[in-house]
Write a protein that holds these residues in place. Structure first.
Motif, PDB file in Angstrom:
ATOM      1  N   PRO A  38       0.878  -1.212   0.037  1.00 49.32           N
ATOM      2  CA  PRO A  38       0.025   0.251   0.055  1.00 49.32           C
ATOM      3  C   PRO A  38       0.665   1.322   0.034  1.00 49.32           C
ATOM      4  O   PRO A  38       0.262   2.328   0.044  1.00 49.32           O
ATOM      5  CB  PRO A  38      -0.789  -0.112   1.364  1.00 49.32           C
ATOM      6  N   SER A  39       1.975   1.033  -0.277  1.00 49.29           N
ATOM      7  CA  SER A  39       3.188   2.372   0.149  1.00 49.29           C
ATOM      8  C   SER A  39       2.697   3.512  -0.768  1.00 49.29           C
ATOM      9  O   SER A  39       2.916   4.598  -0.555  1.00 49.29           O
ATOM     10  CB  SER A  39       4.616   1.665  -0.038  1.00 49.29           C
ATOM     11  N   TYR A  40       2.417   3.167  -2.225  1.00 47.91           N
ATOM     12  CA  TYR A  40       2.212   4.412  -3.105  1.00 47.91           C
ATOM     13  C   TYR A  40       0.877   5.112  -2.600  1.00 47.91           C
ATOM     14  O   TYR A  40       0.850   6.452  -2.765  1.00 47.91           O
ATOM     15  CB  TYR A  40       1.771   3.693  -4.476  1.00 47.91           C
ATOM     16  N   GLU A  41      -0.227   4.403  -2.221  1.00 45.17           N
ATOM     17  CA  GLU A  41      -1.321   4.958  -1.785  1.00 45.17           C
ATOM     18  C   GLU A  41      -0.925   5.943  -0.441  1.00 45.17           C
ATOM     19  O   GLU A  41      -1.728   6.833  -0.123  1.00 45.17           O
ATOM     20  CB  GLU A  41      -2.588   4.111  -1.425  1.00 45.17           C
ATOM     21  N   TRP A  42      -0.167   5.360   0.483  1.00 43.03           N
ATOM     22  CA  TRP A  42       0.305   5.706   1.463  1.00 43.03           C
ATOM     23  C   TRP A  42       0.936   7.148   1.207  1.00 43.03           C
ATOM     24  O   TRP A  42       0.691   8.457   1.686  1.00 43.03           O
ATOM     25  CB  TRP A  42       1.396   5.306   2.414  1.00 43.03           C
ATOM     26  N   LEU A  43       1.702   7.299  -0.013  1.00 43.62           N
ATOM     27  CA  LEU A  43       2.594   8.473  -0.482  1.00 43.62           C
ATOM     28  C   LEU A  43       1.626   9.509  -0.972  1.00 43.62           C
ATOM     29  O   LEU A  43       1.654  10.546  -0.704  1.00 43.62           O
ATOM     30  CB  LEU A  43       3.631   7.883  -1.603  1.00 43.62           C
ATOM     31  N   MET A  71       1.441   3.653  11.288  1.00 40.40           N
ATOM     32  CA  MET A  71       2.089   2.452  11.945  1.00 40.40           C
ATOM     33  C   MET A  71       1.271   1.636  12.870  1.00 40.40           C
ATOM     34  O   MET A  71       1.391   0.287  13.124  1.00 40.40           O
ATOM     35  CB  MET A  71       3.386   3.006  12.321  1.00 40.40           C
ATOM     36  N   GLU A  72       0.421   2.259  13.809  1.00 41.26           N
ATOM     37  CA  GLU A  72      -0.381   1.736  14.798  1.00 41.26           C
ATOM     38  C   GLU A  72      -1.181   0.851  14.126  1.00 41.26           C
ATOM     39  O   GLU A  72      -1.458  -0.195  14.525  1.00 41.26           O
ATOM     40  CB  GLU A  72      -1.054   2.727  15.472  1.00 41.26           C
ATOM     41  N   GLN A  73      -1.619   1.223  12.877  1.00 41.91           N
ATOM     42  CA  GLN A  73      -2.837   0.221  11.934  1.00 41.91           C
ATOM     43  C   GLN A  73      -2.212  -0.811  11.469  1.00 41.91           C
ATOM     44  O   GLN A  73      -2.940  -1.932  11.004  1.00 41.91           O
ATOM     45  CB  GLN A  73      -3.182   1.052  11.030  1.00 41.91           C
ATOM     46  N   GLN A  74      -0.701  -0.911  11.413  1.00 42.94           N
ATOM     47  CA  GLN A  74       0.010  -1.990  10.872  1.00 42.94           C
ATOM     48  C   GLN A  74       0.447  -2.874  11.776  1.00 42.94           C
ATOM     49  O   GLN A  74       0.664  -4.192  11.630  1.00 42.94           O
ATOM     50  CB  GLN A  74       1.279  -1.413  10.150  1.00 42.94           C
ATOM     51  N   GLY A  75      -0.117  -2.544  13.250  1.00 43.37           N
ATOM     52  CA  GLY A  75      -0.012  -3.965  14.119  1.00 43.37           C
ATOM     53  C   GLY A  75       1.657  -3.875  14.624  1.00 43.37           C
ATOM     54  O   GLY A  75       1.756  -5.015  15.195  1.00 43.37           O
ATOM     55  N   PHE A  76       2.304  -2.925  14.491  1.00 49.13           N
ATOM     56  CA  PHE A  76       3.738  -2.943  14.976  1.00 49.13           C
ATOM     57  C   PHE A  76       3.773  -3.387  16.369  1.00 49.13           C
ATOM     58  O   PHE A  76       2.832  -2.831  17.128  1.00 49.13           O
ATOM     59  CB  PHE A  76       4.506  -1.890  14.422  1.00 49.13           C
ATOM     60  N   ASP A  77       4.780  -3.834  17.013  1.00 46.26           N
ATOM     61  CA  ASP A  77       4.676  -3.944  18.519  1.00 46.26           C
ATOM     62  C   ASP A  77       4.762  -2.581  19.360  1.00 46.26           C
ATOM     63  O   ASP A  77       4.231  -2.681  20.534  1.00 46.26           O
ATOM     64  CB  ASP A  77       5.995  -4.908  18.930  1.00 46.26           C
ATOM     65  N   ARG A  78       5.359  -1.641  18.764  1.00 48.80           N
ATOM     66  CA  ARG A  78       5.343  -0.448  19.688  1.00 48.80           C
ATOM     67  C   ARG A  78       5.665   0.588  18.614  1.00 48.80           C
ATOM     68  O   ARG A  78       6.185   0.648  17.811  1.00 48.80           O
ATOM     69  CB  ARG A  78       6.532  -0.488  20.588  1.00 48.80           C
ATOM     70  N   VAL A  79       4.717   1.654  18.913  1.00 50.17           N
ATOM     71  CA  VAL A  79       4.791   2.930  18.037  1.00 50.17           C
ATOM     72  C   VAL A  79       5.064   4.057  18.993  1.00 50.17           C
ATOM     73  O   VAL A  79       4.089   3.998  19.846  1.00 50.17           O
ATOM     74  CB  VAL A  79       3.618   3.173  17.079  1.00 50.17           C
ATOM     75  N   PHE A  80       6.074   4.992  18.943  1.00 49.12           N
ATOM     76  CA  PHE A  80       6.205   5.880  19.774  1.00 49.12           C
ATOM     77  C   PHE A  80       6.503   7.164  19.015  1.00 49.12           C
ATOM     78  O   PHE A  80       7.135   7.245  17.881  1.00 49.12           O
ATOM     79  CB  PHE A  80       6.730   5.697  20.971  1.00 49.12           C
ATOM     80  N   LEU A  81       6.492   8.561  19.999  1.00 46.00           N
ATOM     81  CA  LEU A  81       7.070   9.798  19.393  1.00 46.00           C
ATOM     82  C   LEU A  81       8.328  10.110  20.226  1.00 46.00           C
ATOM     83  O   LEU A  81       8.226   9.987  21.543  1.00 46.00           O
ATOM     84  CB  LEU A  81       6.084  10.715  19.418  1.00 46.00           C
ATOM     85  N   GLN A  82       9.237  10.588  19.385  1.00 50.10           N
ATOM     86  CA  GLN A  82      10.640  10.779  20.397  1.00 50.10           C
ATOM     87  C   GLN A  82      10.498  12.702  20.183  1.00 50.10           C
ATOM     88  O   GLN A  82      10.807  13.056  18.818  1.00 50.10           O
ATOM     89  CB  GLN A  82      11.634  10.422  19.746  1.00 50.10           C
ATOM     90  N   GLU A  83      10.480  13.368  21.087  1.00 53.59           N
ATOM     91  CA  GLU A  83      10.643  14.885  21.086  1.00 53.59           C
ATOM     92  C   GLU A  83      11.581  15.430  20.761  1.00 53.59           C
ATOM     93  O   GLU A  83      12.768  15.082  20.986  1.00 53.59           O
ATOM     94  CB  GLU A  83       9.961  15.391  22.497  1.00 53.59           C
ATOM     95  N   LEU A 301       8.894  -2.792   7.354  1.00 56.12           N
ATOM     96  CA  LEU A 301       8.184  -3.464   8.481  1.00 56.12           C
ATOM     97  C   LEU A 301       6.821  -4.544   8.035  1.00 56.12           C
ATOM     98  O   LEU A 301       6.694  -5.427   8.596  1.00 56.12           O
ATOM     99  CB  LEU A 301       8.212  -2.496   9.707  1.00 56.12           C
ATOM    100  N   ARG A 302       6.261  -3.623   7.508  1.00 51.87           N
ATOM    101  CA  ARG A 302       4.693  -4.202   7.092  1.00 51.87           C
ATOM    102  C   ARG A 302       4.961  -5.604   6.134  1.00 51.87           C
ATOM    103  O   ARG A 302       4.300  -6.421   6.529  1.00 51.87           O
ATOM    104  CB  ARG A 302       4.168  -3.320   6.173  1.00 51.87           C
ATOM    105  N   ALA A 303       5.913  -5.661   5.173  1.00 51.90           N
ATOM    106  CA  ALA A 303       6.019  -6.856   4.174  1.00 51.90           C
ATOM    107  C   ALA A 303       6.537  -7.942   5.079  1.00 51.90           C
ATOM    108  O   ALA A 303       6.121  -8.911   5.039  1.00 51.90           O
ATOM    109  CB  ALA A 303       7.159  -6.407   3.179  1.00 51.90           C
ATOM    110  N   LEU A 304       7.353  -7.700   5.965  1.00 53.61           N
ATOM    111  CA  LEU A 304       8.057  -8.739   6.736  1.00 53.61           C
ATOM    112  C   LEU A 304       6.896  -9.480   7.822  1.00 53.61           C
ATOM    113  O   LEU A 304       6.998 -10.470   7.872  1.00 53.61           O
ATOM    114  CB  LEU A 304       9.256  -8.168   7.574  1.00 53.61           C
ATOM    115  N   LYS A 305       6.187  -8.291   8.336  1.00 49.12           N
ATOM    116  CA  LYS A 305       5.000  -8.968   9.257  1.00 49.12           C
ATOM    117  C   LYS A 305       4.189  -9.586   8.409  1.00 49.12           C
ATOM    118  O   LYS A 305       3.838 -10.598   8.818  1.00 49.12           O
ATOM    119  CB  LYS A 305       4.643  -7.812   9.903  1.00 49.12           C
ATOM    120  N   ALA A 306       3.665  -9.102   7.231  1.00 47.33           N
ATOM    121  CA  ALA A 306       2.565  -9.932   6.490  1.00 47.33           C
ATOM    122  C   ALA A 306       3.194 -11.192   6.039  1.00 47.33           C
ATOM    123  O   ALA A 306       2.411 -12.195   5.917  1.00 47.33           O
ATOM    124  CB  ALA A 306       2.497  -8.887   5.406  1.00 47.33           C
ATOM    125  N   LEU A 307       4.391 -11.289   5.900  1.00 43.62           N
ATOM    126  CA  LEU A 307       5.233 -12.910   5.664  1.00 43.62           C
ATOM    127  C   LEU A 307       5.024 -13.607   6.705  1.00 43.62           C
ATOM    128  O   LEU A 307       5.479 -15.029   6.468  1.00 43.62           O
ATOM    129  CB  LEU A 307       6.382 -12.525   4.814  1.00 43.62           C
TER     130      LEU A 307
END
Length: 454
Positions: A38-43, A71-83, A301-307
């Motif tokens: 979905p990367s092209y649609e993300w772009l 990234m949260e929607q992709q179900g990654f283990d952790r998503v965070f902001l670094q100020e 990350l999405r592709a590796l997780k999907a596989l």
């Protein structure tokens, strides 16, 4: 007979490679990305729904919020902001410029350079001194420069096959031109845009002032405008140039790096980063620079997780903030890693556009480079032949002090500076398949780094 034997041997070697576990997985990675990415649609969303994302702007904050949610929607283990605190420069009203040649007034396209001061409210009009180097400027001396506008007109070298080398050979005019001219009493500078293409699109970019030197306004002029100005100066050295720009630097603003993570199953304390910079200049959509790199990094990350690939090491996709005019995100991330005693074994950056993949530049020890170069037979079938010593990337550069091996994704460079920092760096300039091939290339490298380390 001899040719047949050589052909049979070649097929045997190719077949053996094709059946290795790594080659099978890499083929699956490419299949997944080229079929389901979905990367092209993300772009499309990042560039067309959010748009320009200069540090400190509303667009930059929208990009942070959306990327975190993505990234949260992709179900990654952790998503965070670094100020991080970032510079906040604003362009203001559109610039105006023209050449005054007797009674003839010719409008030319310009764009204020990032970090520049504004002109006086009524603009600046003065005679022009054209130079192609700082030494040429110094040789003229203050007597000929004082009160004038300095016009830097050294083009990128078209004989350089690597256009990044050509860029490096010309960009000092943009970065330090105002300071060098101000030392001799100039009232402003105009810089030829950093591109080999002749067109009417000015290319902005960052500039800086030295301490103790008067701050004079600086703008980029389109290459067609530069050619015209140069030709007219030869016919009439006494013509004048007028320009008006309305930019200003506001107090630093709070912003964020956006980080998505998949935890390692065997060596979670060893981290592999893949990333790009989320900010962009304000006159385009930042599609190649660097929306493409950001979306490719999330896609890894999405592709590796999907596989169903469970990485041995922790994988992080980092959307760095403020590469364009400060590098605060890259520096801040390295400081964060050092403060938390994190072990980043490798970092991969995509910041050279979403064009056809060619390979990776490597910054590391000879032994580390040799191990990565040994993966060439696995990657060459996908067009990745240029794997060797090179540059990593601006955002991951600060990680080198922590011993991290750096990899810079290398797409074909011939068209990159057509779009770089210009208003035409838009979604439609990115090819879907080229973008996906880049994401798959990065995912293949990250897979090998994860499996085998360095």
């Amino acid at each position: 007979m001899k040719k047949r034997l050589l052909l049979a041997f070649s097929l045997l070697v190719t077949g053996a490679q094709a059946q290795s576990p790594d080659s099978v997985t890499i083929r699956k990675i490419y299949n997944e990305v080229l079929t389901n990415s979905p990367s092209y649609e993300w772009l499309r969303h990042l560039t067309q729904q959010i748009g320009p994302r200069l540090s400190g702007s509303e667009g930059a904050q929208k990009a942070v919020d959306w990327t975190k949610q993505l990234m949260e929607q992709q179900g990654f283990d952790r998503v965070f902001l670094q100020e991080v605190m970032v510079p906040h420069w604003v362009r203001g009203a559109k610039e105006v410029a023209y050449i005054q040649n007797g009674k003839q007034k010719i409008t030319v396209p310009i764009a204020a350079l990032g970090g520049s001061v504004a002109t006086p409210t009524k603009g600046i009009e003065a005679q022009v001194i054209e130079v192609k180097s700082f030494q040429e400027l110094r040789d003229l001396g203050a007597g000929k420069v004082k009160g004038k506008i300095v016009f830097y007109n050294r083009p990128m070298d078209p004989t350089k096959l690597n256009t990044f080398e050509a860029y490096a050979g010309a960009v000092d005019q943009r970065g330090n031109g105002a300071t060098e001219a101000a030392r001799l009493g100039a009232v402003g500078t105009i810089v030829r845009s950093m591109t080999t293409v002749l067109d009417d699109n000015p290319h902005t970019g960052s500039m800086r002032y030295a301490t103790g030197v008067p701050l004079i306004p600086s703008a980029a002029i389109s290459t067609n405008g530069a050619e015209r100005l140069s030709k007219m100066l030869k016919d009439n050295p006494g013509l004048t140039f007028y320009f008006k720009q309305n930019c200003e630097t506001l107090p630093d603003a709070k912003s964020y790096n956006v980080v998505g993570e998949i935890k390692g199953s065997e060596k979670p304390d060893e981290i592999i980063v893949v990333g790009g910079h989320l900010d962009s200049w304000d006159i385009g959509q930042g599609a190649h620079d660097d929306g493409s790199g950001c979306m490719q990094s999330i896609e890894v990350l999405r592709a590796l997780k999907a596989l169903g690939i469970k990485p041995k090491r922790t994988l992080r996709a980092v959307m760095f903030m403020n590469e364009e005019n400060g590098l605060r995100g890259g520096i801040g991330y390295a400081d964060y890693a050092k403060k938390n005693n994190e072990n980043h074994i490798a970092a991969v950056e995509s910041d050279n556009g979403g064009f056809t993949p060619r390979g990776f530049g490597i910054v590391g020890t000879p032994e580390q480079r040799a191990k990565a170069i040994a993966w060439k037979p696995l990657l060459a079938p996908y067009g990745l032949h240029e794997i060797g010593a090179g540059s990593g990337g601006a955002d991951i550069g600060p990680l080198a002090q922590l011993g991290t091996v750096l990899f810079g994704f290398k797409p074909d460079s011939q068209r990159y500076f057509d779009f770089h920092h210009a208003g035409i760096d838009r979604f439609e300039s990115v090819n879907k398949r080229e973008l996906e091939l880049g994401a798959a290339s990065m995912a293949a490298l990250v897979y090998l780094l994860d499996q085998h380390g360095l």
